[in-house]
Design a protein around this motif. Structure first.
Motif, PDB file in Angstrom:
ATOM      1  N   THR A   1     -51.134  -9.211 -11.514  1.00  0.00           N
ATOM      2  CA  THR A   1     -49.973  -9.507 -10.896  1.00  0.00           C
ATOM      3  C   THR A   1     -49.505  -8.280  -9.985  1.00  0.00           C
ATOM      4  N   GLY A   2     -50.110  -7.187 -10.219  1.00  0.00           N
ATOM      5  CA  GLY A   2     -49.921  -6.171  -9.327  1.00  0.00           C
ATOM      6  C   GLY A   2     -50.547  -6.314  -7.970  1.00  0.00           C
ATOM      7  N   LEU A   3     -51.782  -7.243  -8.075  1.00  0.00           N
ATOM      8  CA  LEU A   3     -52.284  -7.393  -6.494  1.00  0.00           C
ATOM      9  C   LEU A   3     -51.253  -8.279  -5.870  1.00  0.00           C
ATOM     10  N   LEU A   4     -50.251  -8.932  -6.330  1.00  0.00           N
ATOM     11  CA  LEU A   4     -49.408  -9.607  -5.393  1.00  0.00           C
ATOM     12  C   LEU A   4     -48.385  -8.831  -4.830  1.00  0.00           C
ATOM     13  N   TYR A   5     -48.132  -7.969  -5.414  1.00  0.00           N
ATOM     14  CA  TYR A   5     -46.934  -6.526  -4.891  1.00  0.00           C
ATOM     15  C   TYR A   5     -47.836  -5.805  -3.956  1.00  0.00           C
TER      16      TYR A   5
ATOM     17  N   GLY B   1     -47.018  -5.367  -0.159  1.00  0.00           N
ATOM     18  CA  GLY B   1     -46.900  -3.640   0.502  1.00  0.00           C
ATOM     19  C   GLY B   1     -47.802  -3.626   1.642  1.00  0.00           C
ATOM     20  N   SER B   2     -48.955  -4.161   1.535  1.00  0.00           N
ATOM     21  CA  SER B   2     -49.768  -3.910   2.595  1.00  0.00           C
ATOM     22  C   SER B   2     -49.486  -4.886   3.936  1.00  0.00           C
ATOM     23  N   GLY B   3     -49.149  -6.121   3.285  1.00  0.00           N
ATOM     24  CA  GLY B   3     -48.555  -6.881   4.655  1.00  0.00           C
ATOM     25  C   GLY B   3     -47.293  -6.155   5.485  1.00  0.00           C
ATOM     26  N   VAL B   4     -46.287  -5.397   4.691  1.00  0.00           N
ATOM     27  CA  VAL B   4     -45.468  -4.893   5.341  1.00  0.00           C
ATOM     28  C   VAL B   4     -45.849  -3.688   6.290  1.00  0.00           C
ATOM     29  N   ALA B   5     -46.792  -2.834   5.672  1.00  0.00           N
ATOM     30  CA  ALA B   5     -47.450  -2.031   6.527  1.00  0.00           C
ATOM     31  C   ALA B   5     -48.236  -2.382   7.907  1.00  0.00           C
ATOM     32  N   ARG B   6     -48.968  -3.601   7.365  1.00  0.00           N
ATOM     33  CA  ARG B   6     -49.366  -4.175   8.739  1.00  0.00           C
ATOM     34  C   ARG B   6     -48.614  -4.553   9.788  1.00  0.00           C
ATOM     35  N   ASN B   7     -47.426  -4.948   9.364  1.00  0.00           N
ATOM     36  CA  ASN B   7     -46.326  -5.563  10.272  1.00  0.00           C
ATOM     37  C   ASN B   7     -45.847  -4.587  10.789  1.00  0.00           C
ATOM     38  N   GLY B   8     -46.064  -3.235  10.665  1.00  0.00           N
ATOM     39  CA  GLY B   8     -45.344  -2.018  11.024  1.00  0.00           C
ATOM     40  C   GLY B   8     -44.101  -2.034  10.608  1.00  0.00           C
ATOM     41  N   ALA B   9     -43.625  -2.647   9.471  1.00  0.00           N
ATOM     42  CA  ALA B   9     -42.239  -2.717   8.957  1.00  0.00           C
ATOM     43  C   ALA B   9     -42.025  -1.429   7.789  1.00  0.00           C
ATOM     44  N   ASP B  10     -40.756  -1.660   7.304  1.00  0.00           N
ATOM     45  CA  ASP B  10     -40.412  -0.553   6.434  1.00  0.00           C
ATOM     46  C   ASP B  10     -40.559  -1.104   5.109  1.00  0.00           C
ATOM     47  N   PRO B  11     -41.242  -0.679   3.981  1.00  0.00           N
ATOM     48  CA  PRO B  11     -41.470  -1.124   2.831  1.00  0.00           C
ATOM     49  C   PRO B  11     -39.970  -0.869   1.929  1.00  0.00           C
ATOM     50  N   ASP B  12     -39.374  -0.005   2.349  1.00  0.00           N
ATOM     51  CA  ASP B  12     -38.172   0.384   1.713  1.00  0.00           C
ATOM     52  C   ASP B  12     -36.969  -0.340   1.987  1.00  0.00           C
ATOM     53  N   ASN B  13     -37.297  -1.174   3.144  1.00  0.00           N
ATOM     54  CA  ASN B  13     -36.115  -2.179   3.614  1.00  0.00           C
ATOM     55  C   ASN B  13     -36.356  -3.580   2.779  1.00  0.00           C
ATOM     56  N   GLU B  14     -35.278  -4.207   2.113  1.00  0.00           N
ATOM     57  CA  GLU B  14     -35.753  -5.509   1.477  1.00  0.00           C
ATOM     58  C   GLU B  14     -35.968  -6.618   2.353  1.00  0.00           C
ATOM     59  N   ALA B  15     -35.301  -6.916   3.401  1.00  0.00           N
ATOM     60  CA  ALA B  15     -35.707  -8.043   4.061  1.00  0.00           C
ATOM     61  C   ALA B  15     -36.952  -7.918   4.962  1.00  0.00           C
ATOM     62  N   ASP B  16     -37.480  -6.630   5.170  1.00  0.00           N
ATOM     63  CA  ASP B  16     -38.728  -6.379   5.792  1.00  0.00           C
ATOM     64  C   ASP B  16     -39.881  -6.961   4.585  1.00  0.00           C
ATOM     65  N   ALA B  17     -39.428  -6.597   3.618  1.00  0.00           N
ATOM     66  CA  ALA B  17     -40.528  -6.594   2.196  1.00  0.00           C
ATOM     67  C   ALA B  17     -40.418  -8.085   2.175  1.00  0.00           C
TER      68      ALA B  17
ATOM     69  N   SER C   1     -41.802  -3.429  -4.554  1.00  0.00           N
ATOM     70  CA  SER C   1     -41.506  -4.225  -5.999  1.00  0.00           C
ATOM     71  C   SER C   1     -40.065  -4.005  -6.587  1.00  0.00           C
ATOM     72  N   ARG C   2     -39.434  -2.921  -6.082  1.00  0.00           N
ATOM     73  CA  ARG C   2     -38.240  -2.597  -6.509  1.00  0.00           C
ATOM     74  C   ARG C   2     -37.082  -3.846  -5.889  1.00  0.00           C
ATOM     75  N   HIS C   3     -37.641  -4.484  -4.844  1.00  0.00           N
ATOM     76  CA  HIS C   3     -36.486  -5.203  -4.298  1.00  0.00           C
ATOM     77  C   HIS C   3     -36.199  -6.632  -5.042  1.00  0.00           C
ATOM     78  N   PRO C   4     -35.281  -6.999  -5.319  1.00  0.00           N
ATOM     79  CA  PRO C   4     -35.152  -8.279  -6.173  1.00  0.00           C
ATOM     80  C   PRO C   4     -35.497  -9.599  -5.193  1.00  0.00           C
TER      81      PRO C   4
ATOM     82  N   ARG D   1     -36.137   1.528 -11.803  1.00  0.00           N
ATOM     83  CA  ARG D   1     -35.430   0.281 -10.884  1.00  0.00           C
ATOM     84  C   ARG D   1     -34.611  -0.713 -11.714  1.00  0.00           C
ATOM     85  N   SER D   2     -33.526  -1.229 -11.083  1.00  0.00           N
ATOM     86  CA  SER D   2     -32.815  -1.822 -11.769  1.00  0.00           C
ATOM     87  C   SER D   2     -33.203  -3.284 -12.161  1.00  0.00           C
TER      88      SER D   2
END
Ligand code: CDP
Length: 205
Positions: A31-35, A39-55, A84-87, A165-166
């Motif tokens: 299941t780590g592969l899914l996360y 993560g890689s998709g966010v990076a490819r989009n040039g988006a922010d992995p710490d931003n929940e909506a981007d992720a 992976s910390r984003h609900p 993480r919560s």
């Protein structure tokens, strides 16, 4: 039969989960592969992995993306740990994992929250661990070019993020058997894992 294998980075959980899947003739999901894919998709989009909506926007990836060898990189692991910390991300990946777990005949899944959240009803649960020092050494021996100290710091940072993480933090399920692989060879760890699963199956019969 569902087998849940959880544990921190480089604990040996992936190797053990694959061996259990082969032993019991069950399909296996890392299941780590899914996360990592998110993560890689966010990076490819040039988006922010710490931003929940981007992720969350990177969660609808095709299964074929899971075959990308780049997902196995340490950079992808760190990105995975950040998204992976984003609900919303965890919720988006939940059904995919539950569907895999509940397929006819059963499955082996490994990750961080399989025994606690994804498949609390699993027939057998293992929590695989090893000291941070040994885990960093293993990654070092696996041919990572980075110095040992950097790998160790990364492992410790990932442990803190995953356990702190919560939503669905990394923790041992109450009914999971603990398997410390610090001083075990791969063969010995696999034998021990099969013995622990057998014990749990007998108890639940
Ligand atoms: O193999 P390794 O432990 O290095 O990484 P992984 O299992 O592929 O997981 C990468 C990251 O994804 C972890 O550090 C977790 O933050 C996250 N993850 C998670 O939150 N829940 C899971 N079920 C699996 C992975």
């Amino acid at each position: 039969m569902i087998i849940a294998v959880d544990g921190p980075a480089a604990s040996g959980k992936g190797t053990i989960a694959r061996a259990l899947a082969a032993h019991y003739h069950l399909p296996h999901l890392d299941t780590g592969l899914l996360y990592r894919a998110v993560g890689s998709g966010v990076a490819r989009n040039g988006a922010d992995p710490d931003n929940e909506a981007d992720a969350a926007a990177a969660c609808a990836f095709p299964d074929t993306m899971l075959d990308d060898p780049e997902l196995r990189s340490e950079a992808a692991g760190t990105l995975a740990s950040r998204v992976s910390r984003h609900p919303l991300v965890r919720a988006a990946l939940l059904e995919r994992q539950r569907a895999f777990a509940s397929q006819p005949g059963g499955a082996v899944l490994d990750g961080r929250d399989i025994g606690t959240v994804i498949a609390p009803e699993a027939d057998a649960k293992l929590f695989v661990t090893a000291s941070a020092d040994i885990r960093a050494r293993r990654r070092h021996l696996q041919g990572q070019s980075r110095p040992y100290d950097i790998i160790l710091a990364d492992i410790l940072a990932r442990d803190t993020r995953d356990s702190g993480r919560s939503t669905a933090p990394l923790r041992q399920a109450k009914d999971a058997a603990l398997l410390d692989t610090s001083n075990l060879t791969i063969d010995a760890a696999v034998r021990k894992a099969i013995a622990l699963v057998e014990e749990q199956l007998k108890r639940n019969r």
